[in-house]
Structures are given as structure tokens and as C-alpha cells.
Write a protein that holds these residues in place. Sequence first.
Motif, short mmCIF file in Angstrom:
data_model
loop_
_atom_site.label_atom_id
_atom_site.label_comp_id
_atom_site.label_asym_id
_atom_site.label_seq_id
_atom_site.Cartn_x
_atom_site.Cartn_y
_atom_site.Cartn_z
N ASP A 130 79.47 -56.26 -23.99
CA ASP A 130 78.57 -56.78 -25.02
C ASP A 130 77.18 -56.14 -24.94
OD1 ASP A 130 77.10 -58.38 -26.81
OD2 ASP A 130 76.95 -60.02 -25.37
N ARG A 131 76.36 -56.56 -24.00
CA ARG A 131 74.99 -56.04 -23.93
C ARG A 131 74.86 -54.99 -22.84
NH1 ARG A 131 72.01 -61.93 -24.52
NH2 ARG A 131 73.03 -62.50 -26.48
N GLN A 132 73.75 -54.26 -22.88
CA GLN A 132 73.58 -53.15 -21.94
C GLN A 132 72.46 -53.42 -20.94
OE1 GLN A 132 73.18 -49.52 -24.18
NE2 GLN A 132 75.17 -49.77 -25.12
N VAL A 133 72.36 -52.53 -19.93
CA VAL A 133 71.28 -52.63 -18.95
C VAL A 133 70.39 -51.40 -19.04
CG1 VAL A 133 72.52 -54.08 -17.28
CG2 VAL A 133 72.73 -51.59 -17.14
N ASP A 134 69.13 -51.60 -18.71
CA ASP A 134 68.18 -50.49 -18.68
C ASP A 134 67.90 -50.23 -17.21
OD1 ASP A 134 66.13 -48.76 -18.97
OD2 ASP A 134 64.74 -50.17 -19.93
N VAL A 135 68.66 -49.27 -16.63
CA VAL A 135 68.51 -49.00 -15.19
C VAL A 135 68.14 -47.54 -14.98
CG1 VAL A 135 69.99 -50.80 -14.20
CG2 VAL A 135 71.04 -48.73 -15.10
N GLU A 136 67.46 -47.28 -13.85
CA GLU A 136 67.06 -45.90 -13.50
C GLU A 136 68.29 -45.02 -13.32
OE1 GLU A 136 63.88 -44.37 -12.11
OE2 GLU A 136 63.24 -45.72 -13.73
N TYR A 141 76.67 -48.49 -13.04
CA TYR A 141 77.81 -49.14 -13.70
C TYR A 141 78.80 -48.07 -14.15
CZ TYR A 141 75.55 -47.91 -18.13
OH TYR A 141 74.98 -47.22 -19.17
N THR A 142 80.06 -48.50 -14.27
CA THR A 142 81.12 -47.54 -14.56
C THR A 142 81.25 -47.30 -16.06
OG1 THR A 142 82.27 -48.34 -12.62
CG2 THR A 142 83.60 -47.10 -14.20
N ALA A 143 81.19 -48.38 -16.85
CA ALA A 143 81.40 -48.23 -18.29
C ALA A 143 80.82 -49.43 -19.03
CB ALA A 143 82.89 -48.11 -18.59
N TRP A 144 80.68 -49.28 -20.32
CA TRP A 144 80.19 -50.37 -21.18
C TRP A 144 81.08 -50.47 -22.42
CZ3 TRP A 144 78.42 -49.60 -26.24
CH2 TRP A 144 77.89 -50.75 -26.87
N VAL A 145 81.41 -51.71 -22.78
CA VAL A 145 82.20 -51.97 -24.00
C VAL A 145 81.38 -52.92 -24.86
CG1 VAL A 145 84.25 -53.16 -24.90
CG2 VAL A 145 84.44 -51.80 -22.82
N GLY A 146 81.14 -52.59 -26.11
CA GLY A 146 80.37 -53.51 -26.95
C GLY A 146 80.14 -53.00 -28.35
N PRO A 293 83.63 -60.09 -31.22
CA PRO A 293 83.61 -60.63 -29.85
C PRO A 293 84.88 -60.32 -29.04
CG PRO A 293 84.21 -62.35 -31.40
CD PRO A 293 84.01 -61.11 -32.22
N ASN A 294 85.89 -59.74 -29.69
CA ASN A 294 87.18 -59.53 -29.01
C ASN A 294 87.12 -58.31 -28.10
OD1 ASN A 294 88.43 -61.78 -30.15
ND2 ASN A 294 88.75 -60.64 -32.05
N ILE A 318 83.11 -50.98 -30.18
CA ILE A 318 84.19 -51.76 -30.77
C ILE A 318 84.05 -51.70 -32.31
CG2 ILE A 318 82.92 -53.97 -30.69
CD1 ILE A 318 85.61 -54.96 -29.28
N LYS A 319 85.21 -51.79 -33.01
CA LYS A 319 85.18 -51.64 -34.49
C LYS A 319 84.63 -52.90 -35.18
CE LYS A 319 88.36 -50.07 -37.59
NZ LYS A 319 89.76 -50.16 -38.02
#
Length: 337
Positions: A130-136, A141-146, A293-294, A318-319
Motif C-alpha cells: 500500500d504505502r511507501q517508505v522514504d529511506v536512505e 526493503y525487498t519490494a513494494w506492492v500498491g 485494496p486487493n 496494482i490495476k
Amino acid sequence: MRKIKSFLLLLLAALALTGCVGQFEVGGEQEESAGTDEADLVVVGVSQVGSESVWRTANTVSIQKAFTNEKGYFLLFSNARQKQENQIKAIRRFISRQVDYIVFSPITETGWDVVLQEAKDAGIPVILMDRQVDVEDETLYTAWVGSDFHMEGENAGKWLEEYLAGQGRQEEEIRIVVLQGTEGATAAIGRTEGFQKVADAHENWVILEQVDAEYTTAKGREVMESLLDKYDEIDVVVSQNDDMTFGALDAMNRRGITTGVEGDVIVVSFDAVKAALKLVEQGVINVDIECNPNQGEWVEKLIQALERGEEVEKTFYIKEQIFTPENVGEYLDDREY
Ligand code: AHR
């Protein structure tokens, strides 16, 4: 209190029977469900933002359906109740339990470097949902889905542009208020920036105010009431989720202000949950920009790939689509949330 506890225990037992959950947290206490054995299962710790919206509940259900004992998973689920400190505590608990994967939806983008470094040091892959992180360091993290929140905001702006053109209102001053979601959350940042990008191209669009209404109906109502007290004329309400829209509609209705296709105020909403889509069908909300949300099934597919030792894409969008009174009818019956 005892009655509530018994009910929760029954609920947990029912969930365990359906294989939906291995361990569940209620009110900060951990409730073990009977009869589940995590030894041969892939242990996944999920830290959810909270239960602030209908969308969020649907997102949680998608996780619970994706990570069942039958599919080979032992799910540890933690509800952070909209508090970052609770998410950090949950992630630390997952690390000390040596889970196989950590999945989490970060409430805001900042403040994760330390705890994600701890997960990395422990060798536990983290998947953002869903949401992302703002990291140096992006390798935390390995992956993001959203969702593509920027695109959602831009789509809202483009829809408004076309709608106003259809009404011959390109030159008229258009007074807009924006109910934003949680400050610092990817969804709020992206939708705000995306909409602003389109608004910047229209000198006649005046954004009167953008206010954080926390993605909840109660706050949406409260914020809308104060905006109505302040401004005599509002042409458009852009509300960054359906729950806030329900509150805003209520505030306007109470003052006899009509909305939607035949009304005084144009309403642009986000999420597209069933109750809101019904209002789109009735012409009370003009447009609903979907946020899907799925995501559980896609997170699970990623974990499957990682279990096979495969490389995975870092970013997975996600579509999603846009609902107006013209097309909503064909989707309403199948909407589950
Ligand atoms: O991050 C997704 C947003 O969070 C949804 O739009 C909202 O309903 C939820 O609470």
C-alpha cells in the motif's frame, strides 16, 4: 469486559478454524489460536496501519485470505491503530520471533530507517504494501506492492478538467477544497501532488484550503463543517477517500447543500468502495477514483517467488480504474467491499 473477551476468543477460534490466521493481536494483547503449528509453514508477520476506513478493512481481508494455513502460511497479524510506534513495536516483535517475512503498510513515509535496518541485519525480507517508505538505503526493503497514488490524483484533476469543459466553465472561477488523508502518508502525498499538477495548469481553479481529515468519516464531517463555516461558496470538494466523503456529504446535507450531477457542489472521491459506488450511481458523488485494496494475493505471489529463490521486481503497481455514473452500473454487483 469479560463478555467482550469471550466474544473475541470465539472470533479468533472461528478464524483459526477457517485457517485464516495463526496469531492475532487484540487490544495490544497477543491471542494465540489453538491447533496451529507453525513448524512447517512460512511465517509472515503483517503490520497493518489500522482500521480507519472501509478500504483498510478490505485490504486486511485480502491479506487474511492470501496467507492461510492451507496455502502453507502462518500469519501473525498486528493492527497498529494508526500509530507508527505500534508498527515499530510489531516489526521488532516479528524480528525477535524470527519470522520468514515482514509485510507492512507504513502509516507515514519517514522514520523507518532504524527498524528496517534491524530487519535487514536479522536477514528478514521486508515487503511494503500500500504505502511507501522514504529511506536512505533502498535495500532495506525487498519490494513494494500498491497503488500509483500520483496517477490517482492526476486522474482526479483530469476528470475535473473535462467535466468543467463539458459544462463550459473553463473561464469561471472554480473554488476547490481538498480533504486530505493522514499527513505524510504516501496516499495523501501522491493524490495531493497529482491533483495539484493538473490544478497548476488552470488559473481559474482556486484551491481554498487543503486540510488533513485523517481518512475517517468523523474527521471528514468535522473538517467539512469548518470549511462550510469559513467559505460561502465552494464549487468542488476533492476528498482523498470515501470515508471522509461520507462525512463531508453528511455535513453538506445538514445545511441543505446538494451535491453531485444535479447538485451545487461537485464531489470527487477516492477508493471506490461499494457504498460510495452506490452514491456515484445515484449521482450524489460525481466521480470515484479507484484505489484497489486487493493486494494480499500480489504480496503472496511475491513471497512465492522469493521462496523459489527468484528475483522479484522492486515495484508492483496494482490495476485501478475510474467510476462515474456512466460506467458504475456494470461493476456494482461484483463489488465485495
Ligand atoms: O493508503 C490507502 C488509503 O488508506 C486509502 O485511500 C484509505 O481509505 C486508507 O485508509
